[in-house]
Design a protein around this motif. Structure first.
Motif, PDB file in Angstrom:
ATOM      1  N   GLY A  87       0.896  -1.090  -0.171  1.00  0.00           N
ATOM      2  CA  GLY A  87       0.004  -0.034  -0.030  1.00  0.00           C
ATOM      3  C   GLY A  87       0.859   1.208   0.078  1.00  0.00           C
ATOM      4  O   GLY A  87       1.591   1.527  -0.969  1.00  0.00           O
ATOM      5  N   PHE A  88       0.718   2.123   1.031  1.00  0.00           N
ATOM      6  CA  PHE A  88       1.204   3.260   1.049  1.00  0.00           C
ATOM      7  C   PHE A  88       2.915   3.218   1.037  1.00  0.00           C
ATOM      8  O   PHE A  88       3.348   3.923   0.417  1.00  0.00           O
ATOM      9  CB  PHE A  88       0.903   4.269   2.307  1.00  0.00           C
ATOM     10  N   ILE A 108       8.527   3.936  -4.716  1.00  0.00           N
ATOM     11  CA  ILE A 108       8.850   4.305  -5.966  1.00  0.00           C
ATOM     12  C   ILE A 108       9.364   5.758  -5.813  1.00  0.00           C
ATOM     13  O   ILE A 108      10.194   6.195  -6.714  1.00  0.00           O
ATOM     14  CB  ILE A 108       7.419   4.487  -6.664  1.00  0.00           C
ATOM     15  N   VAL A 109       8.903   6.486  -5.003  1.00  0.00           N
ATOM     16  CA  VAL A 109       9.251   7.931  -4.744  1.00  0.00           C
ATOM     17  C   VAL A 109      10.606   7.873  -4.302  1.00  0.00           C
ATOM     18  O   VAL A 109      11.457   8.765  -4.949  1.00  0.00           O
ATOM     19  CB  VAL A 109       8.548   8.646  -3.635  1.00  0.00           C
ATOM     20  N   ALA A 150       2.557  10.744  -3.541  1.00  0.00           N
ATOM     21  CA  ALA A 150       3.538  10.239  -4.324  1.00  0.00           C
ATOM     22  C   ALA A 150       3.651  10.972  -5.748  1.00  0.00           C
ATOM     23  O   ALA A 150       4.710  11.111  -6.299  1.00  0.00           O
ATOM     24  CB  ALA A 150       3.642   8.837  -4.388  1.00  0.00           C
ATOM     25  N   ILE A 151       2.532  11.108  -6.134  1.00  0.00           N
ATOM     26  CA  ILE A 151       2.449  11.739  -7.396  1.00  0.00           C
ATOM     27  C   ILE A 151       3.063  13.010  -7.702  1.00  0.00           C
ATOM     28  O   ILE A 151       3.737  13.467  -8.326  1.00  0.00           O
ATOM     29  CB  ILE A 151       0.795  11.721  -7.821  1.00  0.00           C
ATOM     30  N   HIS A 152       2.539  13.768  -6.532  1.00  0.00           N
ATOM     31  CA  HIS A 152       3.226  15.104  -6.309  1.00  0.00           C
ATOM     32  C   HIS A 152       4.779  15.250  -6.265  1.00  0.00           C
ATOM     33  O   HIS A 152       5.368  15.794  -6.938  1.00  0.00           O
ATOM     34  CB  HIS A 152       2.688  15.742  -5.138  1.00  0.00           C
ATOM     35  N   SER A 153       5.218  14.173  -5.592  1.00  0.00           N
ATOM     36  CA  SER A 153       6.635  14.182  -5.467  1.00  0.00           C
ATOM     37  C   SER A 153       7.280  13.620  -6.801  1.00  0.00           C
ATOM     38  O   SER A 153       8.428  14.332  -7.350  1.00  0.00           O
ATOM     39  CB  SER A 153       7.052  13.190  -4.429  1.00  0.00           C
ATOM     40  N   ALA A 179      -2.172  17.432  -8.293  1.00  0.00           N
ATOM     41  CA  ALA A 179      -1.846  16.896  -6.833  1.00  0.00           C
ATOM     42  C   ALA A 179      -1.557  17.784  -5.737  1.00  0.00           C
ATOM     43  O   ALA A 179      -1.747  17.774  -4.578  1.00  0.00           O
ATOM     44  CB  ALA A 179      -0.184  16.409  -6.927  1.00  0.00           C
ATOM     45  N   GLU A 180      -1.340  19.252  -6.434  1.00  0.00           N
ATOM     46  CA  GLU A 180      -1.390  20.624  -5.598  1.00  0.00           C
ATOM     47  C   GLU A 180      -2.751  20.558  -5.145  1.00  0.00           C
ATOM     48  O   GLU A 180      -2.953  21.052  -3.860  1.00  0.00           O
ATOM     49  CB  GLU A 180      -0.918  21.653  -6.370  1.00  0.00           C
ATOM     50  N   GLU A 181      -3.568  20.570  -5.874  1.00  0.00           N
ATOM     51  CA  GLU A 181      -5.164  20.600  -5.490  1.00  0.00           C
ATOM     52  C   GLU A 181      -5.526  19.812  -4.443  1.00  0.00           C
ATOM     53  O   GLU A 181      -6.271  19.969  -3.379  1.00  0.00           O
ATOM     54  CB  GLU A 181      -5.835  20.477  -6.698  1.00  0.00           C
ATOM     55  N   PHE A 182      -5.045  18.591  -4.513  1.00  0.00           N
ATOM     56  CA  PHE A 182      -5.072  17.601  -3.378  1.00  0.00           C
ATOM     57  C   PHE A 182      -4.669  18.104  -1.981  1.00  0.00           C
ATOM     58  O   PHE A 182      -5.356  17.929  -0.882  1.00  0.00           O
ATOM     59  CB  PHE A 182      -4.771  16.155  -3.718  1.00  0.00           C
ATOM     60  N   TYR A 183      -3.523  18.398  -2.091  1.00  0.00           N
ATOM     61  CA  TYR A 183      -2.762  19.171  -1.079  1.00  0.00           C
ATOM     62  C   TYR A 183      -3.605  20.389  -0.300  1.00  0.00           C
ATOM     63  O   TYR A 183      -3.847  20.232   0.983  1.00  0.00           O
ATOM     64  CB  TYR A 183      -1.375  19.703  -1.269  1.00  0.00           C
ATOM     65  N   GLU A 184      -4.086  21.221  -1.233  1.00  0.00           N
ATOM     66  CA  GLU A 184      -4.808  22.097  -0.552  1.00  0.00           C
ATOM     67  C   GLU A 184      -6.075  21.747   0.018  1.00  0.00           C
ATOM     68  O   GLU A 184      -6.699  22.463   0.854  1.00  0.00           O
ATOM     69  CB  GLU A 184      -5.041  23.312  -1.801  1.00  0.00           C
TER      70      GLU A 184
END
Length: 250
Positions: A155-156, A162-163, A208-211, A242-247
């Motif tokens: 999972g996480f 991968i990151v 991870a997508i953001h990174s 991904a930025e939108e997810f963070y916000e």
């Protein structure tokens, strides 16, 4: 001290009553022994449970790295989930200076050859040039579907692996210029542009997508990776999403 259960206050009173001309420096030392070293030693048995957690893929409390027998008693207990080496001992300042002088002497303005060693099989130790090792790693991980399938049950933490691999690639390229364009492209294609793989990463570790997308964009901006505009636009879109997810979760 053992008779008092390593109680600082009781031990201090006993010593003060028996010896009247002690150096005042003894008490800070006594305090360190009773409140740091002994508790640390008593916690070493916890490492068995930490080891079991590690085998199960669970969280292990990180701890500082280094060798407690080299003047680092504050590192007790040992065996924790360390992510680094001890910068104070590896290499020593004198070893670093000597190595630098030797490199300048023998190589001049040329880049030295970087090699890696694989001693996982002591009877068959292998060495490769760094760029060869990177290509081997990319092919055995990024381009190997079995590696990704092996990460999915975790999972996480699996997605975070991968990151970590992308971070290592970027770090080696930034310091040694050993990553080819196709290797960066394969990361983007396999983990971000492949809808099935990206969806799994998003569901298990959206950070991870953001990174990954952010690091790939940085590689392009720094001139480490040349690619087409379409690739950059796709990465930018994923990064902004991904930025939108963070916000939204911040």
């Amino acid at each position: 001290m053992a008779e008092t259960g390593y109680s600082y206050d009781q031990t201090k009173d006993i010593i003060a009553s028996e010896f009247s001309d002690l150096s005042p420096e003894i008490f800070p030392c006594l305090f360190f022994i009773c409140n740091s070293i002994v508790p640390g030693l008593q916690k070493t048995t916890d490492e068995l449970s930490y080891f079991g957690l590690g085998l199960d893929g669970d969280y292990v409390l990180p701890g500082p790295s280094g060798d407690p027998t080299r003047g680092n008693a504050h590192l007790l207990p040992t065996g924790k989930n360390c992510y680094s080496i001890d910068p104070a001992t590896i290499p020593t300042p004198s070893a670093w200076k000597t190595g630098k002088e030797l490199a300048d002497t023998y190589y001049g303005n040329k880049d030295p050859v970087s090699v890696t060693g694989d001693a996982s099989d002591p009877d068959n130790v292998k060495t490769r040039k760094l760029d060869e090792e990177i290509r081997f790693t990319v092919r055995s991980r990024v381009l190997n579907p079995a590696w990704l399938e092996g990460l999915k049950p975790h999972g996480f933490r699996g997605a975070q692996e991968i990151v970590t691999s992308v971070e290592y690639m970027f770090g080696w390229d930034a310091t040694s210029d050993v990553i080819d364009d196709w290797e960066y492209q394969s990361v983007a294609e396999h983990f971000l542009f492949n809808e099935e793989n990206r969806k799994w990463i998003e569901e298990n570790n959206p950070y991870a997508i953001h990174s990954i997308s952010g690091r790939l964009l940085e590689a392009n901006q720094r001139g480490m990776w040349e690619t087409d505009k379409d690739t950059i636009q796709k990465l930018q879109q994923l990064y902004l999403k991904a930025e939108e997810f963070y916000e939204g979760t911040g």
